[in-house]
Design a protein around this motif. Structure first.
Motif, PDB file in Angstrom:
ATOM      1  N   SER B 129      37.007  44.636  23.576  1.00 43.14           N
ATOM      2  CA  SER B 129      37.256  44.033  25.050  1.00 43.14           C
ATOM      3  C   SER B 129      35.505  43.566  25.821  1.00 43.14           C
ATOM      4  O   SER B 129      36.181  42.866  26.876  1.00 43.14           O
ATOM      5  N   LEU B 130      35.508  44.864  25.793  1.00 44.66           N
ATOM      6  CA  LEU B 130      34.806  44.522  27.852  1.00 44.66           C
ATOM      7  C   LEU B 130      33.500  43.230  26.983  1.00 44.66           C
ATOM      8  O   LEU B 130      33.336  42.678  27.824  1.00 44.66           O
ATOM      9  N   ALA B 152      44.133  40.056  36.928  1.00 48.68           N
ATOM     10  CA  ALA B 152      44.951  40.615  35.730  1.00 48.68           C
ATOM     11  C   ALA B 152      44.913  42.088  35.619  1.00 48.68           C
ATOM     12  O   ALA B 152      46.092  42.571  34.844  1.00 48.68           O
ATOM     13  N   LEU B 153      44.210  42.931  35.884  1.00 46.25           N
ATOM     14  CA  LEU B 153      44.048  44.045  35.787  1.00 46.25           C
ATOM     15  C   LEU B 153      45.285  45.144  36.480  1.00 46.25           C
ATOM     16  O   LEU B 153      46.551  45.838  36.581  1.00 46.25           O
ATOM     17  N   ARG B 154      45.549  44.292  37.966  1.00 51.76           N
ATOM     18  CA  ARG B 154      46.636  44.773  39.036  1.00 51.76           C
ATOM     19  C   ARG B 154      47.805  44.163  37.906  1.00 51.76           C
ATOM     20  O   ARG B 154      48.917  45.044  38.528  1.00 51.76           O
ATOM     21  N   ALA B 318      39.260  55.592  28.723  1.00 55.98           N
ATOM     22  CA  ALA B 318      38.314  54.901  29.306  1.00 55.98           C
ATOM     23  C   ALA B 318      37.301  55.779  30.036  1.00 55.98           C
ATOM     24  O   ALA B 318      36.957  55.710  31.571  1.00 55.98           O
ATOM     25  N   PRO B 319      36.789  57.439  29.640  1.00 56.82           N
ATOM     26  CA  PRO B 319      36.467  57.996  30.234  1.00 56.82           C
ATOM     27  C   PRO B 319      34.658  57.462  30.899  1.00 56.82           C
ATOM     28  O   PRO B 319      34.085  56.783  30.003  1.00 56.82           O
ATOM     29  N   GLY B 320      34.205  57.635  31.625  1.00 56.72           N
ATOM     30  CA  GLY B 320      33.189  57.264  32.954  1.00 56.72           C
ATOM     31  C   GLY B 320      32.916  56.038  32.703  1.00 56.72           C
ATOM     32  O   GLY B 320      31.999  55.043  33.365  1.00 56.72           O
ATOM     33  N   TYR B 321      34.365  55.020  32.385  1.00 58.83           N
ATOM     34  CA  TYR B 321      34.510  53.498  32.765  1.00 58.83           C
ATOM     35  C   TYR B 321      34.229  53.033  34.254  1.00 58.83           C
ATOM     36  O   TYR B 321      34.048  52.219  35.043  1.00 58.83           O
ATOM     37  N   ARG B 322      34.750  54.548  35.120  1.00 63.72           N
ATOM     38  CA  ARG B 322      34.869  54.154  36.946  1.00 63.72           C
ATOM     39  C   ARG B 322      36.100  53.800  36.968  1.00 63.72           C
ATOM     40  O   ARG B 322      35.604  52.439  37.818  1.00 63.72           O
ATOM     41  N   ILE B 323      37.683  53.210  36.675  1.00 63.40           N
ATOM     42  CA  ILE B 323      38.145  52.781  37.051  1.00 63.40           C
ATOM     43  C   ILE B 323      39.476  52.644  37.497  1.00 63.40           C
ATOM     44  O   ILE B 323      39.846  53.952  36.445  1.00 63.40           O
ATOM     45  N   ILE B 348      33.061  44.938  38.135  1.00 61.25           N
ATOM     46  CA  ILE B 348      33.727  43.305  37.922  1.00 61.25           C
ATOM     47  C   ILE B 348      34.170  43.056  36.357  1.00 61.25           C
ATOM     48  O   ILE B 348      35.085  42.926  36.425  1.00 61.25           O
ATOM     49  N   PRO B 349      32.976  43.498  36.023  1.00 69.13           N
ATOM     50  CA  PRO B 349      33.554  43.203  34.082  1.00 69.13           C
ATOM     51  C   PRO B 349      34.136  43.939  33.868  1.00 69.13           C
ATOM     52  O   PRO B 349      34.331  43.880  32.491  1.00 69.13           O
ATOM     53  N   VAL B 350      33.659  45.166  33.848  1.00 73.94           N
ATOM     54  CA  VAL B 350      34.928  46.986  33.446  1.00 73.94           C
ATOM     55  C   VAL B 350      35.968  45.900  33.450  1.00 73.94           C
ATOM     56  O   VAL B 350      37.131  46.633  33.022  1.00 73.94           O
ATOM     57  N   GLN B 351      36.575  45.458  34.818  1.00 74.20           N
ATOM     58  CA  GLN B 351      37.516  45.520  35.418  1.00 74.20           C
ATOM     59  C   GLN B 351      38.382  44.954  34.725  1.00 74.20           C
ATOM     60  O   GLN B 351      39.699  44.551  33.808  1.00 74.20           O
ATOM     61  N   ALA B 352      38.321  43.808  34.226  1.00 68.29           N
ATOM     62  CA  ALA B 352      38.507  42.825  33.674  1.00 68.29           C
ATOM     63  C   ALA B 352      38.304  43.037  31.775  1.00 68.29           C
ATOM     64  O   ALA B 352      39.324  42.925  31.475  1.00 68.29           O
ATOM     65  N   GLY B 353      37.349  43.999  31.417  1.00 73.62           N
ATOM     66  CA  GLY B 353      37.631  44.653  29.796  1.00 73.62           C
ATOM     67  C   GLY B 353      38.671  45.631  30.129  1.00 73.62           C
ATOM     68  O   GLY B 353      39.478  45.323  29.376  1.00 73.62           O
TER      69      GLY B 353
END
Lengths: 476, 476
Positions: B129-130, B152-154, B318-323, B348-353
C-alpha cells in the motif's frame, strides 16, 4: 573595527539612507581614496565587503552600482529601536494562523507560502526507495530504530557533515519529524517556563510560537538583511538579560534571506560560549546555496557542544515525509529523551527509505538541479519586481534559499496589502508575523520557490499595482 | 450501592485478603443465601458480578472457583491510601528511561516490552500500500494533507467509529505521529503550567512524563485491576482539587489490563461533565478485544465535546509507522494548531499508505487473526505463570490487550527483581514506573504480545525462581 570595515559601514549608511539610490553608480575607487583619505587597499576591501553584503554590484568595465535589493532602511531602524527592549511574552499565533489559513486555498498564487514547489523534488525516485525499504524492512527495526533513529540514515547525515569538514558523532544525531520538531525539542531541552530566549527580528514565526506555547519570554535581536544577526545588539542583550538560549538561522535566514559571514558566525559562537548560552541553529536552507559551497554553519566553530544544529530533508528532497534531525552536542541525550516522550519516533519505514535514497538515489545531482532552478527563479522574481514595483520599494537578493524580503514605503500596511492580495488570488507573508512586537508593518516576504510562470508574473504585477495605490494614498 | 453489589464487594474483599485462595471452590449459591441472608437473585447477581470482574470462574457442573488472576491485594490497598493525596510534582523519567534502556538490548526476552511482536503484523501488505500510494501521490498533497491530515485516512478512521455506532465529524479528527503525540497535544491543549491533572495509579508512565515535562501536577486515582478507575475516589478528588484535565485508559488499561464496564464509563463522562473537566481518553488497545465487540470507549457517552479520544495503528497494524489520531471534540482546532506548531504534520506518504491499506488491505481480517493470536498467548502465559509462580503471586486475566499485571508477595521488590532478571536475559516492567509516588514496589507488568516459544517459557520459569528466592528471603 578595521579601517576598511569602518569605511564600508559609512558607505552602507549612505546607501541605506537613500543618498545613494538603487541603480546609482558608486564613486570610483580613485574618488573614494581622495574623499576619505584611505589607501587603495582599504578602498578596495571596503568595496569588496559592500559587494559581499549584497549592497553593490560590479558591472564589467563600468564600476560598481547600488544593488537592487540593497537598502531595507525601515527594517533596520525599526529593529534597532528594539535591540535592548525588555523581554516580552509572545502572542503571535492567532495572526500567523489567520495568514496561513488564508494562503492555503487552492488557486491562490502561493507567494506567501513557506514551501517550495513540490514539483521540484524527485518524488518518483524517492517512492522507489520507500517501496524497496518498506518491503524488505526487518520487522524488528520497529524497535531497533527508535530514537536516536535509523542508523543508516544517521550515517548518511554524518557523511554530509563530513563533506563540510565537520565530524558529528552518530549518537549525537537525533532523527526527528522534520526540523520543526528538532528545533522545538532543543528549545525544551534547555529552557524552563519563564526563561528568556533570544530570537531574530524579523525571524521565523515558529520560534515565536514555540516561545508562546512554552511560556518563555522573547528578546528580539535585529537582523541585517545582508549580514544577518546584529552581534553588538546580542552582546548587549546578553549583558542585560538572563538569556537562557538563542534560536537563530545563520544561512538564508527566514524571512530576510540574510547569511551571516563566516567570521560573524565564529564570533557568535565565541560570544555565546563566553556566556555559556546554548545556540539552537536552524539551518534548513543551507543546502540551497547559489554559490559553490554550503556556507559553513555556526556549529563548525563550536568547541563546547553548545550548538544544536537542526535541519531536515523537507526543503531539499522530501517535502511531507517529515524527516529532520538535530546534531545536538552535549544536549543530545536530553533531546532524544524528549523525542521518546512526546512523539516516540520518526516514521521508521520513511527513515529507511530516505537513507536508501541518500545512498543510491543521486541526492547531490538532484541538489545541483534544484539550486539552479531556484537561482533562475530568483532572477525571474527580481526582474518581475523591478518591472512591477513603484519607487521606494526595495528588496533583498539572497544568495540561497527561496525567499525575498521587501521593504515597502513606510506608510504601506502589509496586513492590509495581504487581505487585498488574497482577494486578487495572491498570497504573501506580511512582515508582522515575523515579529513578537508586530513590527515590520511595511515589509513582506515573497516565495520564489515555484517554477516561474505567467500566473506568478501576473501576481507580482498585481502586487505592484496594489502597493502603488497604497503608496499614493495620503498618510494618516 | 445495590444489595448485590455490596455482597459482591464483601466477597471480593475475602478473595483479595486471601481468605478465599486462588483455585479454591466458592461457597455454593445456597450457602451464600443462608450465610448472608440474601435472596437467590441477589446471590446470583453478586456471583455474576464477581465473574465479570474476573475474580471467579464458573466450571461446568461443579460451581464457582477463585480465578487465577483474582486478587491484587497490595495494589488496591496501596492505591486506596493515595486516593485523596495532595497533587504532586512528578519526577519519574529517569527511572523509566533506565528501565527502558536495560530492556532494549537484543537477546533479552522482552517481557518488559511495551510493544507486541512485529511479526504479528501484515508488514508486507502494508509495504505494498505504501509503495502504491507514494508512487502515485499528488505532489501537492504535501500541502493539502497538512493538519488535520489526509482526508481518505480521516474518512477511514471515521468509518471505524461508525462501526461502533459513533459519529465523529471529519474535521474533529486530527492525524498525529502515533497516539503518544495525540495524547500530549490534547494535554497541552487544555492545561497550563502548574495545573492539576488526574491520572491513574497504576498508570501509563508517558502520562507521568508529560506532566513532569509540562510542569503540571498529578493527582493519582486508584485503578481496580478488574473494573478500572475508582470513580468515588475521582469524585472526591474533583471536590477537593482544582483538576483541569484527566488522562485515563478505559479499555485494557496499561499496566493492569482493566476495562471499565460500560455503566462506569457513562458515569465517568457524566461526573466530568458536571465539573466541566476534559477527559483525554487513551484507547490504543480497544481493537485488541477478546470478546466479540470493541468495548465502547467513554467518548460514546460524551454530549459536551469534552472527551478527546486518542488512538493509533501502532498496536493493531503498523508499528513504527507512527500514525495515530485524536478525535478531539471541541478542542480539535486547538489540537490541530498545536500539531502545526510542534511537528507540522504526520508523514504524508505514510498517511496515504495506511488509508489505502484500510480500504483494500483486509484490516478486519487481520485484526481477527491478531486477537486470536493474543488470546492464545494469554492462555499460554497464564499456564506458564501457574506452573512457575510460587504461592502468594496473583495476576490479572485481561479480556484484551497484551499485558498482565502481577502482584508479588509484599516484601518482594520489583526493581531488584528487574535487575536480577536482566542479568538472566529477561526484561520486565517493574511497578514503580507506573506511579508518580513510586508505589507498586511488589508489582510487575508482563507482555504476552509475542508468539509463545521455549525462550519465553524459560523466562517465566526464571522469573518464578527469582521470585521464590526473594519471597523466602527474610523480610527486613
Amino acid at each position: 573595527m578595521n579601517r576598511y570595515e569602518a569605511l564600508a559601514n559609512t558607505m552602507a549608511a549612505e546607501i541605506r539612507s537613500g543618498s545613494l539610490a538603487v541603480g546609482a553608480r558608486m564613486p570610483s575607487l580613485r574618488q573614494v581614496i581622495a574623499q576619505h583619505g584611505v589607501s587603495q587597499s582599504t578602498a578596495f576591501r571596503a568595496y569588496y565587503l559592500l559587494e559581499e553584503w549584497g549592497l553593490i554590484r560590479a558591472q564589467e568595465r563600468s564600476g560598481y552600482y547600488v544593488a537592487p535589493g540593497a537598502a531595507v532602511r525601515d527594517m533596520r531602524e525599526a529593529s534597532a529601536k528594539r535591540a535592548l527592549a525588555e523581554s516580552a511574552k509572545v502572542d503571535i499565533s492567532e495572526l500567523v494562523f489567520s495568514v496561513l489559513e488564508a494562503a492555503k486555498h487552492t488557486g491562490v498564487v502561493p507567494l506567501g507560502s513557506a514551501f517550495p514547489s513540490p514539483m521540484l523534488f524527485p518524488l518518483q525516485r524517492l517512492a522507489k526507495s520507500l517501496a524497496q525499504t518498506s518491503r524488505t524492512m526487518n520487522p524488528w527495526s520497529t524497535v531497533v530504530d527508535l530514537p536516536p533513529g535509523n542508523e543508516a540514515l544517521r550515517q548518511q547525515i554524518a557523511l554530509r557533515y563530513l563533506g563540510m569538514g565537520l565530524s558529528q558523532p552518530l549518537d549525537e544525531i537525533v532523527v526527528t519529524n522534520g526540523a520543526l520538531e528538532a528545533l522545538n525539542l532543543c528549545l525544551m531541552a534547555v529552557t524552563r517556563p519563564g526563561d528568556v530566549v533570544a530570537v531574530e527580528s524579523p525571524g521565523f514565526y515558529a520560534a515565536l510560537q514555540a516561545i508562546e506555547r512554552l511560556d518563555l519570554r522573547a528578546v528580539e535581536i535585529p537582523v541585517d538583511p545582508q549580514t544577518g544577526l546584529d552581534l553588538d545588539a546580542l552582546a548587549q542583550a546578553l549583558e542585560k538579560q538572563p538569556i537562557r538560549a538563542c534560536w537563530f538561522m545563520t544561512n538564508y535566514q527566514n524571512p530576510t534571506g540574510a547569511t551571516m559571514p563566516l567570521d560573524r558566525k565564529k564570533a557568535l559562537v565565541e560570544l555565546l560560549a563566553r556566556h555559556d548560552v546554548p545556540l539552537i541553529e536552524d539551518d534548513v536552507y543551507g543546502e540551497l546555496h547559489f554559490q559553490a559551497d554550503y556556507p559553513l554553519p555556526a556549529i563548525a566553530f563550536d568547541r563546547k557542544g553548545l550548538v544544536m544544529h537542526c535541519s531536515s530533508f523537507s526543503k531539499t528532497l522530501a517535502p511531507g515525509y517529515r524527516i529532520g534531525w538535530a546534531a545536538a552536542g552535549r544536549f543530545a541525550e536530553k533531546v532524544q529523551r524528549l523525542k521518546l516522550m512526546t512523539t516516540l519516533s520518526a516514521s521508521i519505514p520513511v527513515q529507511a527509505g530516505i537513507a536508501d535514497y541518500l545512498q543510491h538515489g543521486g541526492y547531490d545531482r538532484h541538489l545541483r538541479k534544484l539550486r539552479t532552478a531556484l537561482r533562475a527563479q530568483l532572477d525571474a522574481m527580481n526582474l518581475a519586481l523591478r518591472r512591477a514595483m513603484p519607487k521606494g520599494v526595495t528588496w533583498t537578493m539572497p544568495s540561497g534559499g527561496y525567499f525575498v524580503w521587501l521593504a515597502l514605503p513606510e506608510h504601506v500596511d502589509a496586513l492590509t496589502l495581504h487581505r487585498q492580495a488574497i482577494e486578487h488570488g495572491v498570497s504573501l507573508a506580511p512582515g508582522p508575523i515575523f515579529s513578537a512586537s508586530r513590527n515590520f508593518r511595511n515589509c513582506v516576504r515573497l516565495n520564489f520557490g515555484h517554477p516561474w510562470n505567467a500566473d506568478i508574473d501576473r501576481a507580482i504585477h498585481v502586487l505592484g499595482e496594489l502597493i502603488t495605490q497604497a503608496a499614493q494614498t495620503p498618510q494618516r
